[in-house]
Design a protein around this motif. Structure first.
Motif, PDB file in Angstrom:
ATOM      1  N   THR A  87       0.768   3.560   8.037  1.00  0.00           N
ATOM      2  CA  THR A  87       1.261   2.189   7.908  1.00  0.00           C
ATOM      3  C   THR A  87       2.536   1.909   8.695  1.00  0.00           C
ATOM      4  O   THR A  87       2.868   0.751   8.933  1.00  0.00           O
ATOM      5  N   TYR A  88       3.256   2.969   9.092  1.00  0.00           N
ATOM      6  CA  TYR A  88       4.560   2.738   9.722  1.00  0.00           C
ATOM      7  C   TYR A  88       5.007   3.991  10.467  1.00  0.00           C
ATOM      8  O   TYR A  88       4.845   5.105   9.981  1.00  0.00           O
ATOM      9  N   GLN A  89       5.572   3.789  11.660  1.00  0.00           N
ATOM     10  CA  GLN A  89       6.251   4.866  12.365  1.00  0.00           C
ATOM     11  C   GLN A  89       7.369   4.289  13.203  1.00  0.00           C
ATOM     12  O   GLN A  89       7.156   3.383  14.015  1.00  0.00           O
ATOM     13  N   GLU A  90       8.571   4.802  12.984  1.00  0.00           N
ATOM     14  CA  GLU A  90       9.733   4.406  13.783  1.00  0.00           C
ATOM     15  C   GLU A  90      10.681   5.592  13.816  1.00  0.00           C
ATOM     16  O   GLU A  90      11.087   6.094  12.768  1.00  0.00           O
ATOM     17  N   THR A 177       5.964  -0.435   5.807  1.00  0.00           N
ATOM     18  CA  THR A 177       5.187  -1.190   6.781  1.00  0.00           C
ATOM     19  C   THR A 177       6.164  -1.920   7.690  1.00  0.00           C
ATOM     20  O   THR A 177       7.377  -1.933   7.449  1.00  0.00           O
ATOM     21  N   GLU A 178       5.656  -2.563   8.734  1.00  0.00           N
ATOM     22  CA  GLU A 178       6.521  -3.347   9.601  1.00  0.00           C
ATOM     23  C   GLU A 178       7.137  -4.514   8.843  1.00  0.00           C
ATOM     24  O   GLU A 178       8.228  -4.979   9.179  1.00  0.00           O
ATOM     25  N   GLU A 179       6.466  -4.997   7.814  1.00  0.00           N
ATOM     26  CA  GLU A 179       6.961  -6.140   7.042  1.00  0.00           C
ATOM     27  C   GLU A 179       8.047  -5.753   6.053  1.00  0.00           C
ATOM     28  O   GLU A 179       8.912  -6.562   5.724  1.00  0.00           O
ATOM     29  N   TRP A 204      11.837  -6.488   4.897  1.00  0.00           N
ATOM     30  CA  TRP A 204      13.052  -6.074   5.584  1.00  0.00           C
ATOM     31  C   TRP A 204      13.856  -7.309   5.978  1.00  0.00           C
ATOM     32  O   TRP A 204      13.285  -8.327   6.368  1.00  0.00           O
ATOM     33  N   LYS A 214      17.327   0.521   6.101  1.00  0.00           N
ATOM     34  CA  LYS A 214      16.458   1.440   6.823  1.00  0.00           C
ATOM     35  C   LYS A 214      17.221   2.584   7.458  1.00  0.00           C
ATOM     36  O   LYS A 214      16.659   3.564   7.897  1.00  0.00           O
TER      37      LYS A 214
END
Length: 215
Positions: A87-90, A177-179, A204, A214
Motif C-alpha cells: 500500500t505504501y513505499q517511501e 497509504t499515500e492518503e 496526512w 511521517k
C-alpha cells in the motif's frame, strides 16, 4: 526497492483424485540481506497457513465432500487464499497488508509496516508524538466516518458499535497509504458481513490534523 512478491504457491488436496481444497499463497519475498528477518516472517506465516488448511479446513472440506457424495449432490472444491497488497513505499518505509479468505464470507487482515534498512517492523507509536494518542485519534476518526455513513443510510451497525469500536482498536491493525495512516477493525466487530472489514484513514497533512508525523 520493495520486496518482490514470491511466485504464488498453490496446493490442492484431493480425495480419491477429486479436488476438495485448493489454497493459493502469495507473500513478499525480499532478497536483500538486511531484509532476512522480513523474509523469515512471511515464510513462517505461509507455513502456518498451510498447517491451518491441513488441520482445520481440510477435514471440513472432506466431510462436505462425503455428504455431497452420499446425497448425490454436486460438490465444488473449496477455495482459500493468503495474499498481500503493498500500500505504501517511501524511502525505507514499506507498508502492506496480508489477507486470508476462507470458503464463506470471513476475511482476516493483518497490517505490516517495515523499515527496510533495518529489516524491522515499525510500531504505530513512531507516527504519534504522545503515547496513547493513537487510540483517541483513531476512535474519533472512525466515529465521524461511521456517523456519516449512518446518516446516508449506508451502514447497518450494531446498537453498541461505539463500545465495540473501543474494544476492537488494536495498534497492530494499521498500514500506510499515500492518503494517510489507515487502520482497520476485525470483520464482524461492528456489524454483519455486509460491512466487510471496517477501514478508516487519518489523512496526512490534513488541516487541524492530529499531531503525528511521517518523519
Amino acid at each position: 526497492m520493495p520486496p518482490s512478491l514470491a511466485m504464488p504457491y498453490e496446493h490442492t488436496w484431493d480425495v480419491d483424485g477429486v479436488p476438495v481444497l485448493h489454497a493459493l499463497i502469495s507473500l513478499p519475498c525480499p532478497e536483500e540481506k538486511a531484509q532476512r528477518r522480513i523474509r523469515r516472517y512471511y515464510q513462517l506465516q505461509s507455513r502456518a497457513f498451510v498447517r491451518y488448511c491441513e488441520s482445520f479446513l481440510l477435514p471440513e472440506a472432506k466431510a462436505s465432500f462425503a455428504q455431497a457424495l452420499s446425497e448425490s449432490h454436486p460438490f465444488q472444491c473449496w477455495e482459500t487464499e493468503l495474499t498481500c497488497r503493498i500500500t505504501y513505499q517511501e524511502g525505507s518505509l514499506l507498508s502492506l497488508y496480508t489477507q486470508s479468505r476462507e470458503p464463506g464470507p470471513l476475511v482476516i487482515r493483518r497490517g505490516d509496516t517495515w523499515d527496510l534498512s533495518e529489516g524491522a517492523p515499525v510500531p504505530l507509536s513512531r507516527f504519534f508524538r504522545r503515547r496513547g494518542l493513537w487510540r483517541r485519534v483513531f476512535y474519533h476518526a472512525a466515529c465521524a466516518d461511521l456517523e456519516r455513513r449512518q446518516r446516508g443510510g449506508a451502514a447497518d451497525l450494531r446498537e453498541d458499535w461505539r463500545h465495540q469500536l473501543k474494544r476492537s482498536l488494536n495498534p497492530r491493525n494499521y498500514y500506510l497509504t499515500e492518503e494517510g495512516l489507515t487502520f482497520f477493525l476485525p470483520m464482524y466487530a461492528l456489524g454483519g458481513a455486509q460491512l466487510g472489514i471496517p477501514t478508516f484513514t487519518v489523512p496526512w497533512n490534513e488541516k487541524n490534523s492530529p499531531p503525528f508525523s511521517k518523519s
